[in-house]
Enzyme design. Structure first.
Site, PDB file in Angstrom:
ATOM      1  N   CYS A 116      45.092  33.841  40.090  1.00 60.78           N
ATOM      2  CA  CYS A 116      44.879  34.960  41.014  1.00 60.78           C
ATOM      3  C   CYS A 116      43.460  35.008  41.565  1.00 60.78           C
ATOM      4  O   CYS A 116      43.251  35.095  42.775  1.00 60.78           O
ATOM      5  CB  CYS A 116      45.270  36.279  40.351  1.00 60.78           C
ATOM      6  SG  CYS A 116      44.224  36.749  38.943  1.00 60.78           S
ATOM      7  N   HIS A 164      44.271  41.329  37.172  1.00 69.47           N
ATOM      8  CA  HIS A 164      44.956  40.680  38.281  1.00 69.47           C
ATOM      9  C   HIS A 164      44.379  41.175  39.603  1.00 69.47           C
ATOM     10  O   HIS A 164      43.920  42.323  39.705  1.00 69.47           O
ATOM     11  CB  HIS A 164      46.460  40.956  38.233  1.00 69.47           C
ATOM     12  CG  HIS A 164      47.241  40.131  39.201  1.00 69.47           C
ATOM     13  ND1 HIS A 164      47.309  38.761  39.138  1.00 69.47           N
ATOM     14  CD2 HIS A 164      47.991  40.484  40.284  1.00 69.47           C
ATOM     15  CE1 HIS A 164      48.056  38.297  40.122  1.00 69.47           C
ATOM     16  NE2 HIS A 164      48.493  39.326  40.836  1.00 69.47           N
ATOM     17  N   HIS A 176      49.094  37.000  46.700  1.00 72.11           N
ATOM     18  CA  HIS A 176      48.453  36.737  45.409  1.00 72.11           C
ATOM     19  C   HIS A 176      49.116  35.560  44.709  1.00 72.11           C
ATOM     20  O   HIS A 176      50.244  35.168  45.028  1.00 72.11           O
ATOM     21  CB  HIS A 176      48.512  37.986  44.514  1.00 72.11           C
ATOM     22  CG  HIS A 176      49.899  38.416  44.147  1.00 72.11           C
ATOM     23  ND1 HIS A 176      50.237  38.822  42.879  1.00 72.11           N
ATOM     24  CD2 HIS A 176      51.048  38.504  44.879  1.00 72.11           C
ATOM     25  CE1 HIS A 176      51.513  39.149  42.834  1.00 72.11           C
ATOM     26  NE2 HIS A 176      52.033  38.971  44.038  1.00 72.11           N
TER      27      HIS A 176
END
Length: 200
Positions: A116, A164, A176
């Site tokens: 990520c 994240h 993402h």
């Protein structure tokens, strides 16, 4: 019968007249220059000190003469900087969108696979801006924005503590690199617990 003058007598008269005229002319300049008895002396010439125009009216600087123009220039500069930053975020978002479908790999920062935060650092590097490598460090970059103020290119963070991150693309969605076994994709923000957002 009229009296006639002889030539010698005429010559004597002419000479006498010429001599008298010369005597008058010789004293005439002195008579003009000298004041008449009892008359006041002529006044001395009057001079005045006149300052140069530059000293009387000093030139004003552009900033002092035109404060409105200076303010307008500053505002234009700020608008230009803001526009460049927005263009950088849009470019990073476009780069991230171009990676959709590539595999997730923990610790990878492209170009063949990503995690990520690796996707974020890769996208912004291509746009000409350095950001930290990890999601927690990225969560302190730039300035905080509220969820309601999100614009395309903003960073959106999830979970507590942050673990994240994705790039906002509009419509409450992010691009993402989600997790192992899932490719880079576009997802609804509501699918994960929102933490915060930053604008870099």
């Amino acid at each position: 019968m009229p009296q006639r003058h002889t030539v010698p007598a005429v010559r004597v008269a002419v000479v006498a007249t010429t001599a008298a005229a010369a005597a008058v002319l010789s004293v005439l300049p002195a008579a003009i220059a000298a004041p008449a008895p009892g008359a006041p002396a002529p006044a001395a010439p009057v001079t005045r000190d006149v300052a140069p125009a530059a000293n009387v009216l000093p030139a004003a600087s552009p900033a002092a003469a035109h404060p409105a123009a200076q303010n307008a220039a500053a505002a234009a500069g700020a608008a230009s900087a803001a526009g460049q930053a927005a263009a950088t975020r849009t470019s990073a978002m476009s780069t991230a969108m171009a990676q959709v479908g590539k595999p997730y790999s923990w610790g990878a920062s492209g170009p063949s696979s990503f995690d990520c935060s690796g996707l974020i650092s890769y996208a912004f590097e291509k746009a000409g801006k350095d950001v930290p490598r990890t999601s927690r460090a990225q969560a302190s970059a730039g300035t905080e924005v509220s969820k309601s103020e999100l614009r395309p290119g903003d960073l959106v963070f999830f979970y507590k503590p942050v673990s994240h991150v994705g790039i906002y693309v509009g419509g409450d969605r992010i691009v993402h690199a989600s997790t192992s076994g899932e490719p880079v994709k576009v997802s609804d923000m509501a699918s994960m617990p929102f933490n915060s957002a930053r604008r870099v």
